[in-house]
Design an enzyme around this catalytic site. Structure first.
Site, short mmCIF file in Angstrom:
data_model
loop_
_atom_site.label_atom_id
_atom_site.label_comp_id
_atom_site.label_asym_id
_atom_site.label_seq_id
_atom_site.Cartn_x
_atom_site.Cartn_y
_atom_site.Cartn_z
N ASP A 96 0.86 -1.18 0.00
CA ASP A 96 0.00 0.00 0.00
C ASP A 96 0.90 1.24 0.00
O ASP A 96 2.12 1.14 0.10
CB ASP A 96 -0.95 -0.03 1.20
N ASP A 335 -8.01 -7.61 0.48
CA ASP A 335 -7.07 -7.89 1.58
C ASP A 335 -7.75 -7.50 2.87
O ASP A 335 -8.64 -6.65 2.87
CB ASP A 335 -5.79 -7.05 1.44
N HIS A 404 -5.23 -21.94 10.53
CA HIS A 404 -6.60 -22.33 10.16
C HIS A 404 -7.36 -21.17 9.51
O HIS A 404 -7.99 -21.36 8.46
CB HIS A 404 -7.41 -22.84 11.36
ZN LIG Z 1 -8.72 -25.83 9.49
#
Ligand SMILES: [Zn+2]
Length: 438
Positions: A96, A335, A404
């Protein structure tokens, strides 16, 4: 591979309604769109090593010019071969302009026609950013895609102030472009970038961190390798994908459309930015506290004014359901710090809704975090263990939670691209996320 001298090749391969699936070919990597870009503020996507990011399938990440300018400084990064060399990231990077942080982290800033004076949030030292210096910094950092310097206004703001700001942003966009055109060949890797996930750029003389990695294919090349050497590799028949193809390449500069929550000002800003001419167009100044319906309305109306054949980047959004929604509207790039920041606070996004892993209800839960997620965290650990790590303030909690969440976002965009290619409406998260919280 874009032809020599063309910094960015954007190909729309399929459309479904307003949604587009395509390919953005940058000097360092091909990026499938629509794409979600993890935020790596200080040359690091917080808590995630670069090899894990590659494993998760991140094709492009974002760096923040304001933060890198203050620490470690642009000159240090430039000497290390730019951000790609410094952080050992072979794929694409977008930086940016620093404008957003200058305006959001500095209450004592002073704006003039020339630029912005601001104080460092680290030590209070005084600094001055202009469109020219923001370009100089971004050229030194050497991302594949860089952004024009814009003024970001507070929200809410009156129309007169918004108009003045939009006009200032347009004048700054023209100055950004002029400086970029004069200096774009000063990028640390000028003439030495190449496409491919095995591509890697480092300063001449610096040893390769990948050279000893047996999992890496042969065919990597150092900065300083010439186009002649690449031609020799090709003529020797080693033209597989892992052999880099050299080209005279530069960064691509995107313009930013401002105009607050006013559709007419947005339209005018879009037209003025397009007139200056950029490789892509971003929609800035949203997700600043306005209601979500208003964000959607402004995005939808602004998209109508942007050229269909250029990439469209919506800055700073959003939740998993929002990134699906905006991709459906025809946004190509997004983003957000949300997946990484929320992960560090124990807030996890799953196919069954949000999970606040700190809750006592998970203390003896043997199930995976998300039964529908194939990430290495969900394959290996229980909710009970993740809850324990978080409650004990273990560093591993931040690492696993971030893996995750990023995996979930990147998988979501992968599914969006798949749906577009099948000609389907990609509404698979809306039913999950509109349900009340469990
Ligand atoms: Zn996961």
């Amino acid at each position: 591979m874009p032809p020599d001298g063309v910094p960015l090749d954007f190909r729309i391969e399929t459309t479904s309604g307003k949604a587009r699936a395509g390919r953005l070919i940058t000097p360092h990597a091909e990026v499938e769109t629509p794409v979600f870009m993890p935020v790596g503020t200080l040359g690091s996507v917080k808590a995630i090593p670069q090899d894990t990011l590659e494993e998760l399938g991140a094709q492009i990440i974002l760096g923040n010019t304001y933060h890198l300018y203050l620490r470690p400084g642009v000159e240090t990064v430039r000497r290390m071969g730019g951000l790609h060399g410094f952080m050992s990231w072979p794929r694409a990077i977008l930086t940016d302009s620093g404008g957003f942080q200058v305006f959001s982290l500095n209450e004592l800033r002073k704006v003039t026609e020339e630029g912005v004076t601001f104080r460092s949030h680290l030590d209070g030292s005084s600094h001055f950013f202009t469109p020219e210096s923001a370009m100089e910094a971004q050229i030194g950092l050497g991302a594949d895609i860089i952004m024009a310097f814009d003024e970001c206004t507070e929200f809410p703001v009156d129309r007169e102030r918004m108009r003045a700001s939009m006009e200032l942003t347009a004048r700054w966009a023209a100055r950004s472009k002029a400086y970029f055109e004069d200096h774009k060949h000063e990028v640390p890797w000028a003439g030495n970038a190449h496409v491919g996930t095995d591509a890697f750029v480092r300063p001449a003389g610096q040893s390769s961190t990948f050279a000893d990695d047996p999992n890496r294919n042969a065919g990597k090349a150092e900065v300083g390798s010439s186009r002649k050497e690449a031609a020799e590799l090709r003529s020797a028949g080693r033209t597989n994908a892992s052999v880099p193809t050299w080209a005279e390449q530069t960064q691509a500069l995107f313009g930013i459309v401002q105009g607050g929550m006013d559709r007419d000002l947005r339209r005018e800003s879009a037209l003025r930015t397009i007139e200056i001419g950029f490789s892509g167009y971003a929609i800035g100044g949203l997700s600043v506290g306005e209601p979500r319906e208003l964000t959607r309305e402004i995005v939808e109306s602004t998209l109508e004014h942007l050229p269909a054949d250029k990439p469209r980047y919506l800055m700073g959004v959003g939740t998993p359901e929002e990134i699906v929604e905006y991709a459906n509207l025809g946004v190509d790039m997004m983003d957000c710090v949300l997946p990484t920041r929320a992960a560090r606070h124990g807030l996890l996004f799953t196919s069954e809704g949000k999970v606040s892993i700190k809750q006592a209800r998970y203390a003896q839960d043997q199930g995976p975090l998300d039964p529908n997620c194939g990430c290495r965290v969900c394959r290996r650990y229980s909710r009970a263990y993740l809850r324990h790590l978080y409650a004990s303030n273990e560093v591993l909690a931040q690492v696993l939670n971030t893996i995750h969440n990023l995996s979930f976002y990147l998988d979501t965009m992968r599914r969006v691209r798949h749906s577009i290619r099948l000609g389907e409406e990609c509404g698979f998260l809306s039913s999950v996320w509109s349900r009340p919280k469990p």
